[in-house]
Design a protein around this motif. Structure first.
Motif, PDB file in Angstrom:
ATOM      1  N   SER A   2       0.857  -1.190   0.000  1.00  0.00           N
ATOM      2  CA  SER A   2       0.000   0.000   0.000  1.00  0.00           C
ATOM      3  C   SER A   2       0.885   1.229   0.000  1.00  0.00           C
ATOM      4  N   ASP A   3       0.307   2.366  -0.353  1.00  0.00           N
ATOM      5  CA  ASP A   3       1.049   3.625  -0.297  1.00  0.00           C
ATOM      6  C   ASP A   3       1.503   3.925   1.124  1.00  0.00           C
ATOM      7  N   ALA A   4       0.669   3.560   2.115  1.00  0.00           N
ATOM      8  CA  ALA A   4       1.032   3.819   3.507  1.00  0.00           C
ATOM      9  C   ALA A   4       2.287   3.052   3.899  1.00  0.00           C
ATOM     10  N   VAL A   5       2.393   1.791   3.489  1.00  0.00           N
ATOM     11  CA  VAL A   5       3.591   1.001   3.781  1.00  0.00           C
ATOM     12  C   VAL A   5       4.802   1.602   3.067  1.00  0.00           C
ATOM     13  N   ALA A   6       4.631   2.020   1.814  1.00  0.00           N
ATOM     14  CA  ALA A   6       5.735   2.641   1.074  1.00  0.00           C
ATOM     15  C   ALA A   6       6.222   3.897   1.781  1.00  0.00           C
ATOM     16  N   GLU A   7       5.301   4.706   2.267  1.00  0.00           N
ATOM     17  CA  GLU A   7       5.685   5.930   2.972  1.00  0.00           C
ATOM     18  C   GLU A   7       6.428   5.611   4.268  1.00  0.00           C
ATOM     19  N   ASP A   8       5.987   4.587   4.983  1.00  0.00           N
ATOM     20  CA  ASP A   8       6.676   4.201   6.218  1.00  0.00           C
ATOM     21  C   ASP A   8       8.090   3.697   5.932  1.00  0.00           C
ATOM     22  N   LEU A   9       8.248   2.935   4.857  1.00  0.00           N
ATOM     23  CA  LEU A   9       9.576   2.454   4.475  1.00  0.00           C
ATOM     24  C   LEU A   9      10.500   3.615   4.125  1.00  0.00           C
ATOM     25  N   GLU A  10       9.996   4.551   3.352  1.00  0.00           N
ATOM     26  CA  GLU A  10      10.820   5.699   2.963  1.00  0.00           C
ATOM     27  C   GLU A  10      11.164   6.548   4.182  1.00  0.00           C
ATOM     28  N   SER A  12      -9.958  -0.941  12.071  1.00  0.00           N
ATOM     29  CA  SER A  12      -9.121   0.154  12.560  1.00  0.00           C
ATOM     30  C   SER A  12      -8.616   0.979  11.385  1.00  0.00           C
ATOM     31  N   ALA A  13      -8.499   2.271  11.604  1.00  0.00           N
ATOM     32  CA  ALA A  13      -8.028   3.183  10.556  1.00  0.00           C
ATOM     33  C   ALA A  13      -6.507   3.169  10.530  1.00  0.00           C
ATOM     34  N   VAL A  14      -5.917   2.089  10.000  1.00  0.00           N
ATOM     35  CA  VAL A  14      -4.466   1.920   9.995  1.00  0.00           C
ATOM     36  C   VAL A  14      -4.009   1.474   8.608  1.00  0.00           C
ATOM     37  N   GLY A  15      -2.707   1.675   8.328  1.00  0.00           N
ATOM     38  CA  GLY A  15      -2.109   1.182   7.091  1.00  0.00           C
ATOM     39  C   GLY A  15      -2.804   1.718   5.857  1.00  0.00           C
ATOM     40  N   GLY A  16      -3.088   0.805   4.916  1.00  0.00           N
ATOM     41  CA  GLY A  16      -3.731   1.195   3.664  1.00  0.00           C
ATOM     42  C   GLY A  16      -5.242   1.292   3.753  1.00  0.00           C
ATOM     43  N   LEU A  17      -5.837   1.018   4.925  1.00  0.00           N
ATOM     44  CA  LEU A  17      -7.295   0.990   5.030  1.00  0.00           C
ATOM     45  C   LEU A  17      -7.942   2.367   4.901  1.00  0.00           C
ATOM     46  N   PRO A  18      -7.359   3.457   5.434  1.00  0.00           N
ATOM     47  CA  PRO A  18      -7.984   4.757   5.216  1.00  0.00           C
ATOM     48  C   PRO A  18      -8.129   5.141   3.740  1.00  0.00           C
ATOM     49  N   ASP A  19      -7.294   4.568   2.869  1.00  0.00           N
ATOM     50  CA  ASP A  19      -7.440   4.825   1.436  1.00  0.00           C
ATOM     51  C   ASP A  19      -8.733   4.216   0.885  1.00  0.00           C
ATOM     52  N   LEU A  20      -9.327   3.295   1.657  1.00  0.00           N
ATOM     53  CA  LEU A  20     -10.560   2.629   1.233  1.00  0.00           C
ATOM     54  C   LEU A  20     -11.755   3.106   2.042  1.00  0.00           C
ATOM     55  N   ASP A  21     -11.660   4.294   2.662  1.00  0.00           N
ATOM     56  CA  ASP A  21     -12.684   4.706   3.615  1.00  0.00           C
ATOM     57  C   ASP A  21     -14.063   4.867   2.992  1.00  0.00           C
ATOM     58  N   ASP A  22     -14.136   4.979   1.685  1.00  0.00           N
ATOM     59  CA  ASP A  22     -15.428   5.091   1.018  1.00  0.00           C
ATOM     60  C   ASP A  22     -16.213   3.789   1.075  1.00  0.00           C
ATOM     61  N   VAL A  23     -15.540   2.671   1.331  1.00  0.00           N
ATOM     62  CA  VAL A  23     -16.207   1.364   1.323  1.00  0.00           C
ATOM     63  C   VAL A  23     -16.131   0.664   2.678  1.00  0.00           C
ATOM     64  N   LEU A  24     -15.490   1.298   3.666  1.00  0.00           N
ATOM     65  CA  LEU A  24     -15.328   0.703   4.991  1.00  0.00           C
ATOM     66  C   LEU A  24     -15.883   1.635   6.054  1.00  0.00           C
ATOM     67  N   ALA A  25     -16.236   1.071   7.201  1.00  0.00           N
ATOM     68  CA  ALA A  25     -16.452   1.851   8.410  1.00  0.00           C
ATOM     69  C   ALA A  25     -15.176   1.735   9.236  1.00  0.00           C
ATOM     70  N   LEU A  26     -14.581   2.865   9.588  1.00  0.00           N
ATOM     71  CA  LEU A  26     -13.274   2.868  10.239  1.00  0.00           C
ATOM     72  C   LEU A  26     -13.366   3.390  11.665  1.00  0.00           C
ATOM     73  N   VAL A  27     -12.531   2.809  12.537  1.00  0.00           N
ATOM     74  CA  VAL A  27     -12.457   3.202  13.939  1.00  0.00           C
ATOM     75  C   VAL A  27     -11.084   3.837  14.170  1.00  0.00           C
ATOM     76  N   PRO A  28     -11.020   5.093  14.626  1.00  0.00           N
ATOM     77  CA  PRO A  28      -9.716   5.701  14.915  1.00  0.00           C
ATOM     78  C   PRO A  28      -8.912   4.835  15.874  1.00  0.00           C
ATOM     79  N   SER A  29      -7.601   4.758  15.631  1.00  0.00           N
ATOM     80  CA  SER A  29      -6.764   3.805  16.365  1.00  0.00           C
ATOM     81  C   SER A  29      -5.941   4.436  17.475  1.00  0.00           C
ATOM     82  N   ASP A  30      -6.111   5.741  17.736  1.00  0.00           N
ATOM     83  CA  ASP A  30      -5.353   6.385  18.802  1.00  0.00           C
ATOM     84  C   ASP A  30      -6.113   6.280  20.121  1.00  0.00           C
TER      85      ASP A  30
END
Length: 368
Positions: A138-146, A287-305
């Motif tokens: 996912s883009d989120a994983v790529a950003e974390d690696l960079e 949970s709203a983590v990793g690449g899942l927020p990129d799919l928020d239009d199709v998921l119900a997300l729970v903030p993870s903080d």
């Protein structure tokens, strides 16, 4: 092309599903594939794929002894087998695969399926030393690696894929026999290994914190955290409202019984279980983590903080909201969008072709 894939084991998990999907897709296109792993229920599935063989390595147990034994097993297996590219899944498999890749003078590609935030610096040190190219799911994983120091030029993003489950929700004749389920009320499924990452404890706390105490929670999966979760369920007085199913190879069928998939992880890359639920038209709360927020239009997300108490209460409110009758129309719209997204963005052909393009570029170039 001749490809060696290396993964810790072939049981339940997203990386394992990707390995099987790549093996099937590459074999169907005429490429010779070996998969090196420890045991797991997916191993017999490889035997059904022409052009794919399994190489047993003792990589599942933690620690340096199993890692060294796996690397030695691959080195002993390699002579006489021309391998064009080695593809490791996650960091432990990369360490096991590195010696055989160098011995065969083959490029080593690592797919990172997701890591905890604290694990990225060490992982990047391994990847910089061992891997010729790193694929992030996912883009989120790529950003974390960079962010952890891996050069952007060495990172590519290839999202995971999923096929529609073999059992659809309306195919009642093939659903699993779960006679202990209530005759009415919503069924919530969490299908994930019971490790610290997956945080089934938050889901149990949320289940206990609900205002509307109806329905049944199914926990499919096994792992080191299971005894702790079972003790927590007893402590919370959940009793017959929760069933621990253990490791399962029929998640598609379980989705057929589910009204909601729940995934309360601390971190993820792009979880296959979520994509499988979308393919099965099952709503997802995650949970709203990793690449899942990129799919928020199709998921119900729970903030993870937040701390465990706050997160448990938050999951309780989210479960009440998702299981309320008034949520039906919104859920149907989300699941319809999710199914369309799976059919286009997350198709198996797209993933296989993307990996093959990277592999062929490495094999035919002077990348190193």
């Amino acid at each position: 092309m001749r490809v060696l894939q290396v993964v810790a084991e072939l049981g339940t998990g997203g990386a394992e599903a990707v390995v099987l999907g790549l093996a099937e897709g590459m074999a169907s296109r005429g490429h010779r594939t070996w998969v090196a792993s420890d045991r797991g229920w997916r191993v017999p599935l490889l035997a059904e794929v022409p052009g794919v063989d399994h190489v047993r390595v003792p990589l599942a147990p933690g620690g340096p002894v199993a890692l060294a034994a796996s690397a030695a097993r691959l080195l002993a297996w390699a002579p006489g087998r021309p391998v064009d590219i080695v593809h490791a899944h996650n960091i432990r498999a990369t360490l096991a695969a590195h010696p055989v890749a160098r011995a065969r003078r083959a490029p080593l590609v690592t797919t990172v399926h997701g890591l905890g935030a604290q694990d990225y610096p060490r992982a990047v040190r391994v990847l910089r030393r061992c891997s010729d190219l790193v694929v992030a799911v996912s883009d989120a994983v790529a950003e974390d690696l960079e962010r952890a120091g891996l050069p952007k030029a060495r990172i590519r993003v290839v999202e995971n894929s999923v096929s529609a489950p073999a059992v659809r929700p309306d195919d009642a004749a093939h659903l699993p026999d779960l006679p202990h389920l209530p005759a009415s009320g919503p069924i919530v499924l969490c299908a994930a290994r019971m490790t610290a990452q997956k945080r089934q404890d938050l889901l149990l706390r949320g289940w206990a914190a609900r205002e509307h105490r109806t329905g049944h929670l199914l926990l499919a999966g096994d792992g080191p955290e299971r005894p702790r979760h079972e003790a927590l369920a007893r402590e919370l007085g959940l009793g017959a409202d929760v069933t621990f199913l253990g490791d399962r190879d029929d998640v598609g069928a379980l989705l057929g019984r589910a009204d909601l998939l729940a995934l309360p992880s601390d971190w993820e890359g792009l979880p296959i279980g979520v994509l499988e639920a979308l393919a099965a038209d099952v709503p997802v709360l995650a949970s709203a983590v990793g690449g899942l927020p990129d799919l928020d239009d199709v998921l119900a997300l729970v903030p993870s903080d937040g701390d465990d108490r706050e997160l448990g209460e938050r999951w309780g409110r989210a479960l009440d909201r998702e299981l309320a009758g008034t949520a039906g129309q919104e859920q149907r719209q989300r699941t319809a969008r999710g199914r369309a997204l799976v059919d286009t963005r997350f198709s198996p052909d797209r993933m296989v072709e993307a990996y093959l393009a990277l592999d062929e570029a490495l094999v035919t170039s002077t990348y190193r």
